[in-house]
Write a protein that holds these residues in place. Structure first.
Motif, short mmCIF file in Angstrom:
data_model
loop_
_atom_site.label_atom_id
_atom_site.label_comp_id
_atom_site.label_asym_id
_atom_site.label_seq_id
_atom_site.Cartn_x
_atom_site.Cartn_y
_atom_site.Cartn_z
N LEU A 22 50.08 16.52 17.32
CA LEU A 22 49.84 17.74 16.56
C LEU A 22 51.10 18.57 16.45
N VAL A 23 51.80 18.72 17.57
CA VAL A 23 52.94 19.62 17.55
C VAL A 23 54.19 19.01 16.98
N THR A 24 54.23 17.68 16.78
CA THR A 24 55.43 17.05 16.23
C THR A 24 55.34 16.77 14.75
N LEU A 25 54.22 17.05 14.14
CA LEU A 25 54.00 16.67 12.75
C LEU A 25 55.04 17.22 11.80
N TYR A 26 55.49 18.46 12.03
CA TYR A 26 56.29 19.13 11.03
C TYR A 26 57.80 18.92 11.20
N LYS A 111 57.79 10.49 3.31
CA LYS A 111 58.21 11.32 2.18
C LYS A 111 57.06 12.16 1.63
N VAL A 112 55.84 11.92 2.09
CA VAL A 112 54.68 12.60 1.54
C VAL A 112 54.58 14.02 2.09
N ARG A 113 54.38 14.98 1.23
CA ARG A 113 54.23 16.37 1.62
C ARG A 113 52.75 16.75 1.73
N HIS A 114 52.53 17.93 2.30
CA HIS A 114 51.19 18.54 2.36
C HIS A 114 50.21 17.74 3.22
N LEU A 115 50.71 17.07 4.26
CA LEU A 115 49.84 16.39 5.20
C LEU A 115 49.85 17.15 6.52
N SER A 116 48.71 17.19 7.18
CA SER A 116 48.60 17.94 8.43
C SER A 116 47.68 17.20 9.38
N LEU A 117 47.93 17.35 10.67
CA LEU A 117 47.10 16.73 11.68
C LEU A 117 46.12 17.69 12.33
N ALA A 118 46.48 18.97 12.41
CA ALA A 118 45.67 19.93 13.17
C ALA A 118 44.21 20.00 12.70
N PRO A 119 43.94 20.15 11.39
CA PRO A 119 42.53 20.21 10.98
C PRO A 119 41.78 18.93 11.28
N LEU A 120 42.49 17.81 11.26
CA LEU A 120 41.86 16.53 11.58
C LEU A 120 41.51 16.45 13.06
N VAL A 121 42.42 16.89 13.91
CA VAL A 121 42.15 16.94 15.34
C VAL A 121 40.93 17.82 15.61
#
Length: 528
Positions: A22-26, A111-121
């Motif tokens: 979660l914390v390394t995604l960005y 290269k893909v933008r606008h992806l996030s893990l937090a809401p999935l977690v």
């Protein structure tokens, strides 16, 4: 059914888990463009330029893919990949839309933008971990303050788990706890290997971070309930409590209550001297401060600790367990591994630098990598925050999820050769029997979205210390006489699958002199 659908999106790689990812995604997001018109494209224009991934329907509308996952776990997504030539396709699992990406497109994912893990977690683990409203609010990233949490805590984790000076501290401290548990095993004693590895490795890591023997991990009852809790997260994610075994709910309640009783102030007083500076500079202190700074509440501190524990422990435990299952299944491999380890100890004068194991004990590392390849069949996922594109061709819709099954990559004959279905550590060795770095880089367990888990070095060093200790101290024999590793459990939500059954092993002590072997991390380089 929605809960079962959400369970299908397993987000964790080996080495270290939920919160670490979660914390390394960005960290490695693409630099912002100066052209705002390029950065924000109207949805209708994007739709005209890009194509939506083709839908793959199920035999039973709406719930067919859910039932497939319930029956076969993450192997179901690998089977779907094998059944189609499409590089990307979309499935519906109840109300959830998943765009499944095959190996040929994974190189485009960073290269893909606008992806996030937090809401999935949040969706995956809200019920199973019993998360409260404060931590849920932080994970939803509903405001700018919470959105800044990920890059800040990412920096904290890199600062804590990447520098060699910190690795040295953790390796030696954790090995001290491991050595104590190894020495406590009596000659001829029988242990269940998975249970013992969990209590030893997770317990050692927990003591290192949560106050040693004075903290919650110093209580064997806490570790026992924690194992029951973490090993049954899929069952704990059932939509209603009456569908969950009371023993599982009791274990989760026990863990949460014990963490709440062991307050942060008590941790500071007992374990780091109690001074204000010591509290602020400790790892848990900095994690807590960042949570509070970015909109969390003190009442959610137990949730944040559970997320951290759930991410740090299960994967390294599972990989280490599989390591011994395969060594027990192949006596010739065990002999060769122990031979190079004994020689390493002899040349080291009783003090092993684990950073040198890649050169001194290449077969042990090759076996570790083959474990990750053979059992790295989980799936990695992300939530799509805004309409975005993949490989300049495919449209990923806002509100959907991207799923990347790793099994198709780790079982691809074009990548690994015709013996891909066999357990062969030699595939990671060159002709001169040294480690093949190019082969190691083909593994995908550390991530495919452009970031690598910052705890991967610590996880591998922990596993190597445990492996060295057990191999030096004991000859091990399965009580049932079998030489076949157990099947993988299909109940794993995220990360490496655990064995479907625990195996009882008889331990025969080799040479007490090995108890005096010291394990260190002195090298200036990071191994593995």
């Amino acid at each position: 059914m929605l809960n079962e659908a959400l369970l299908a999106i397993g987000p964790l790689p080996i080495a270290v888990g939920i919160l670490l990812l979660l914390v390394t995604l960005y960290k490695h997001r693409n630099p912002a463009t100066n052209n705002a018109a390029v950065e924000k494209v109207a949805a209708d224009t994007v739709t005209e330029i890009l194509q939506l991934p083709q839908w793959i329907s199920s035999r039973i509308p709406y719930i067919g893919h859910v039932l497939g996952y319930v029956q076969d776990g993450h192997g179901y997504f690998a089977a779907l990949c094998s059944a189609t030539s499409l590089p990307i396709f979309t499935i519906r699992m109840a109300a959830v839309k998943l765009s499944v990406v095959k190996p040929e497109l994974t190189r485009d994912l960073p290269k893909v933008r606008h992806l996030s893990l937090a809401p999935l977690v949040l969706q995956l683990f809200k019920r199973s971990l019993g998360l409260g409203k404060f931590s849920c609010s932080l994970l939803r990233e509903e405001d700018e303050m919470s959105k800044k949490f990920a890059p800040e805590i990412s920096r904290l984790f890199r600062e804590e788990f990447i520098p060699n000076k910190n690795l040295r501290k953790y390796v030696e401290e954790i090995d001290g706890y491991v050595q104590h548990e190894v020495m406590a095993i009596g000659d001829g004693q029988k242990i269940f290997i998975e249970e013992w590895i969990f209590s030893t490795l997770v317990g050692a890591l927990g003591k290192s971070l949560w106050g040693g023997d004075n903290g919650p991990f110093g209580d064997p009852e806490f570790v026992t309930h924690l194992r029951t809790f973490l090993m049954n997260m899929k069952k704990l994610n059932a939509p209603f409590d009456f569908m969950i075994d009371d023993k599982l709910l009791a274990s989760r309640r026990f863990v949460r209550e014990r963490l709440e009783e062991f307050s942060f102030e008590e941790y500071a007083e007992k374990c780091i001297g109690g001074s204000a500076d010591a509290v602020e500079e400790s790892f848990l202190g900095r994690v807590r401060a960042l949570c509070l700074t970015h909109g969390a509440a003190a009442e959610g501190w137990t949730d944040y600790q559970i997320l951290l524990i759930a991410g740090l422990g299960p994967n390294v435990m599972a990989a280490s367990t599989w390591m011994f299952h395969h060594l027990l299944a192949e006596p010739e491999l065990m002999v060769e591994v122990r031979k190079e380890l004994d020689e390493f100890v002899r040349q080291s004068d009783g003090e092993i630098d684990v950073a040198n194991m890649s050169e001194a004990c290449p077969l042990i590392l090759a076996t570790w990598f083959e474990v990750l390849r053979s059992h790295g069949g989980f799936s990695l996922g992300r939530y799509v925050h805004e309409d975005t594109m993949l490989a300049g061709k495919y449209l990923l819709k806002k509100g959907s999820y991207v799923l990347v099954p790793l099994r198709p990559h780790h079982s691809d004959r074009q990548i690994w050769g015709p013996t891909v279905d066999e357990f062969l550590p030699g595939r990671f060795l060159k002709e001169d029997r040294s480690l093949d770095e190019l082969q190691r880089r083909k593994l995908r367990v550390y991530g495919v979205f452009g970031t690598l888990c910052p705890g991967r070095y610590l996880a591998v060093h922990m596993a190597m210390a445990l492996t060295v200790r057990l191999l030096l101290a004991f000859d091990m024999t399965r009580v049932d006489g079998s030489r076949t590793p157990p099947h993988e459990s299909k109940d794993t939500v995220a990360g490496l699958a655990t064995p479907a059954v625990d195996v009882e092993v008889e331990m025969r002590r080799r040479d007490s002199a090995c108890d005096g072997v010291k394990i260190r991390f002195k090298s200036g380089r990071q191994a593995f």
